[in-house]
Design an enzyme around this catalytic site. Structure first.
Site, PDB file in Angstrom:
ATOM      1  N   SER A 144       0.784  -1.092   0.085  1.00  0.00           N
ATOM      2  CA  SER A 144       0.137  -0.065   0.080  1.00  0.00           C
ATOM      3  C   SER A 144       0.801   1.318  -0.060  1.00  0.00           C
ATOM      4  CB  SER A 144      -0.835  -0.037   1.220  1.00  0.00           C
ATOM      5  OG  SER A 144      -1.408   1.103   1.415  1.00  0.00           O
ATOM      6  N   TYR A 157      -2.045  -1.086  10.008  1.00  0.00           N
ATOM      7  CA  TYR A 157      -2.108  -1.442   8.697  1.00  0.00           C
ATOM      8  C   TYR A 157      -1.053  -0.876   7.844  1.00  0.00           C
ATOM      9  CZ  TYR A 157      -3.970  -1.623   3.895  1.00  0.00           C
ATOM     10  OH  TYR A 157      -3.939  -1.629   2.525  1.00  0.00           O
TER      11      TYR A 157
HETATM   12  N1  LIG Z   1      -8.656  -1.710  -1.889  1.00  0.00           N
HETATM   13  C1  LIG Z   1      -7.750  -1.052  -1.845  1.00  0.00           C
HETATM   14  O1  LIG Z   1      -7.970   0.217  -2.375  1.00  0.00           O
HETATM   15  C2  LIG Z   1      -6.229  -1.330  -1.566  1.00  0.00           C
HETATM   16  C3  LIG Z   1      -5.312  -0.392  -1.729  1.00  0.00           C
HETATM   17  C4  LIG Z   1      -4.098  -0.686  -1.289  1.00  0.00           C
HETATM   18  C5  LIG Z   1      -3.692  -2.075  -0.884  1.00  0.00           C
HETATM   19  N2  LIG Z   1      -4.785  -3.000  -0.986  1.00  0.00           N
HETATM   20  C6  LIG Z   1      -4.277  -4.407  -0.511  1.00  0.00           C
HETATM   21  O2  LIG Z   1      -4.933  -5.148  -1.324  1.00  0.00           O
HETATM   22  C7  LIG Z   1      -5.251  -6.701  -0.761  1.00  0.00           C
HETATM   23  C8  LIG Z   1      -6.547  -6.915  -1.023  1.00  0.00           C
HETATM   24  O3  LIG Z   1      -7.417  -5.994  -0.636  1.00  0.00           O
HETATM   25  P1  LIG Z   1      -8.976  -5.715  -0.960  1.00  0.00           P
HETATM   26  O4  LIG Z   1      -9.459  -4.344  -0.903  1.00  0.00           O
HETATM   27  O5  LIG Z   1      -9.203  -6.773  -2.121  1.00  0.00           O
HETATM   28  O6  LIG Z   1      -9.667  -6.437   0.567  1.00  0.00           O
HETATM   29  P2  LIG Z   1     -11.148  -7.202   0.571  1.00  0.00           P
HETATM   30  O7  LIG Z   1     -11.942  -6.810  -0.231  1.00  0.00           O
HETATM   31  O8  LIG Z   1     -11.537  -6.795   2.045  1.00  0.00           O
HETATM   32  O9  LIG Z   1     -10.814  -8.667   0.424  1.00  0.00           O
HETATM   33  C9  LIG Z   1      -9.833  -9.123   1.260  1.00  0.00           C
HETATM   34  C10 LIG Z   1      -9.554 -10.713   1.110  1.00  0.00           C
HETATM   35  O10 LIG Z   1      -8.878 -11.417   2.048  1.00  0.00           O
HETATM   36  C11 LIG Z   1      -9.569 -12.209   2.937  1.00  0.00           C
HETATM   37  N3  LIG Z   1      -8.943 -12.350   4.088  1.00  0.00           N
HETATM   38  C12 LIG Z   1      -8.801 -11.492   5.073  1.00  0.00           C
HETATM   39  N4  LIG Z   1      -8.160 -11.929   6.270  1.00  0.00           N
HETATM   40  C13 LIG Z   1      -7.738 -13.244   5.904  1.00  0.00           C
HETATM   41  C14 LIG Z   1      -6.903 -14.285   6.425  1.00  0.00           C
HETATM   42  N5  LIG Z   1      -6.568 -13.974   7.811  1.00  0.00           N
HETATM   43  N6  LIG Z   1      -6.865 -15.349   5.970  1.00  0.00           N
HETATM   44  C15 LIG Z   1      -7.179 -15.557   4.701  1.00  0.00           C
HETATM   45  N7  LIG Z   1      -7.752 -14.590   4.056  1.00  0.00           N
HETATM   46  C16 LIG Z   1      -8.235 -13.641   4.541  1.00  0.00           C
HETATM   47  C17 LIG Z   1     -11.033 -11.946   3.082  1.00  0.00           C
HETATM   48  O11 LIG Z   1     -11.875 -13.009   3.181  1.00  0.00           O
HETATM   49  P3  LIG Z   1     -12.488 -13.625   4.537  1.00  0.00           P
HETATM   50  O12 LIG Z   1     -12.929 -12.195   5.497  1.00  0.00           O
HETATM   51  O13 LIG Z   1     -13.612 -14.466   4.253  1.00  0.00           O
HETATM   52  O14 LIG Z   1     -11.152 -13.837   5.214  1.00  0.00           O
HETATM   53  C18 LIG Z   1     -11.189 -11.319   1.485  1.00  0.00           C
HETATM   54  O15 LIG Z   1     -11.459 -12.537   0.762  1.00  0.00           O
HETATM   55  C19 LIG Z   1      -4.844  -6.248   0.861  1.00  0.00           C
HETATM   56  O16 LIG Z   1      -3.633  -6.629   1.078  1.00  0.00           O
HETATM   57  C20 LIG Z   1      -4.954  -4.650   0.724  1.00  0.00           C
HETATM   58  O17 LIG Z   1      -4.206  -4.262   1.940  1.00  0.00           O
HETATM   59  C21 LIG Z   1      -5.875  -2.900  -1.366  1.00  0.00           C
END
Ligand SMILES: NC(=O)c1ccc[n+]([C@@H]2O[C@H](COP(=O)([O-])OP(=O)(O)OC[C@H]3O[C@@H](n4cnc5c(N)ncnc54)[C@H](OP(=O)(O)O)[C@@H]3O)[C@@H](O)[C@H]2O)c1
Length: 239
Positions: A144, A157
């Site tokens: 991030s 985070y």
């Molecule tokens: N969206 C953004 O703007 C953004 C920006 C910068 C970085 N990121 C990074 O991109 C990645 C994906 O983010 P996203 O926005 O797609 O998040 P999201 O929509 O919240 O999806 C997260 C996924 O991870 C799973 N998860 C969470 N904790 C877990 C664990 N302990 N073990 C296994 N699975 C787990 C969740 O399912 P369950 O809850 O069922 O476990 C879900 O499938 C993350 O690392 C985030 O920090 C996102």
């Protein structure tokens, strides 16, 4: 199935929704055999059926990456099922509270670091062992912008993302000579559940869509090389 990832076996953590799901779907369309995980089963089952309905090869296992035992079992499951492991996308993560460090609840600090940092370490450690023995492999971890420059209110985070940047650099340095590469990718503001939790009032229509991150991860995975291992990427500096 042909495609840019034909014969590749990939684990994608956190593949039930958001960026992880879009990545699993794209990688399967490109011919990879994909192993998906998340902590809960409903979204995971839906992701798996979508991939299979489109003719992809995929398997899923409910896994909390913050448990070393479950992380190891997931890697073993993938290797048992598909014979090897070429690609690990460390995508799973949680946001945690958006409060200043002086108010940050200790239990939340521990929970965020257990999943985002230690969980990424548990997965990477198991995958690195398999990949080093094979003499090839690639590990890409979602980072991030707040993991590259500290910003107020992002607490554990942000610190966890600084941690995974360091973890990928150390791994890259240790494993480059045996053909295993490690790097990070920052997707930027993307329209997912996590982003909505962080910015509940913003206009979601202005955000990037998860398939854009998926395509960037595909580009990184297919262009991985000793020269770029250990680097930090975002959409603007893809190889
Ligand atoms: N969206 C953004 O703007 C953004 C920006 C910068 C970085 N990121 C990074 O991109 C990645 C994906 O983010 P996203 O926005 O797609 O998040 P999201 O929509 O919240 O999806 C997260 C996924 O991870 C799973 N998860 C969470 N904790 C877990 C664990 N302990 N073990 C296994 N699975 C787990 C969740 O399912 P369950 O809850 O069922 O476990 C879900 O499938 C993350 O690392 C985030 O920090 C996102």
């Amino acid at each position: 199935m042909g495609g840019r990832l034909a014969n590749v076996v990939a684990i994608i953590t956190g593949a039930g929704r958001g960026i992880g799901r879009a990545t699993a779907e794209l990688f399967a369309r490109e011919g990879a055999r994909v192993v998906l995980c998340s902590r809960t089963s409903r979204e995971l089952r839906a992701a798996l059926s979508t991939i299979k309905a489109a003719g992809g090869e995929a398997a899923a296992r409910v896994t909390d990456i913050g448990s070393p035992r479950q992380a190891r079992a997931l890697v073993r499951f993938a290797v048992r099922r598909y014979g090897r492991l070429d690609l690990l996308i460390n995508n799973a993560g949680i946001l945690g509270p958006r409060v200043p460090i002086s108010d940050y609840p200790i239990r939340e600090w521990q929970r965020v670091l257990r999943i985002n940092l230690s969980g990424t370490f548990y997965m990477s450690r198991e995958a690195a062992r398999v990949m080093a023995a094979q003499g090839h492999g690639c590990i890409i971890t979602l980072s991030s912008s707040v993991g590259r420059a500290g910003r107020a209110g992002w607490g554990a985070y942000a610190v966890s993302k600084f941690g995974v940047e360091g973890l990928m650099q150390v791994l890259a340095d240790e494993l480059r000579s045996v053909g295993v590469y490690a790097m990070t990718f920052n997707p930027g503001a993307t329209r997912t559940a996590m982003r909505a939790e962080a910015y509940p009032r913003e206009d979601r229509d202005r955000l990037r869509h998860p398939p854009l991150s998926a395509r960037a991860l595909l580009q990184l995975a297919t262009n991985a090389s000793p020269a770029i291992s250990g680097n930090a990427f975002d959409l603007e500096n893809l190889p």
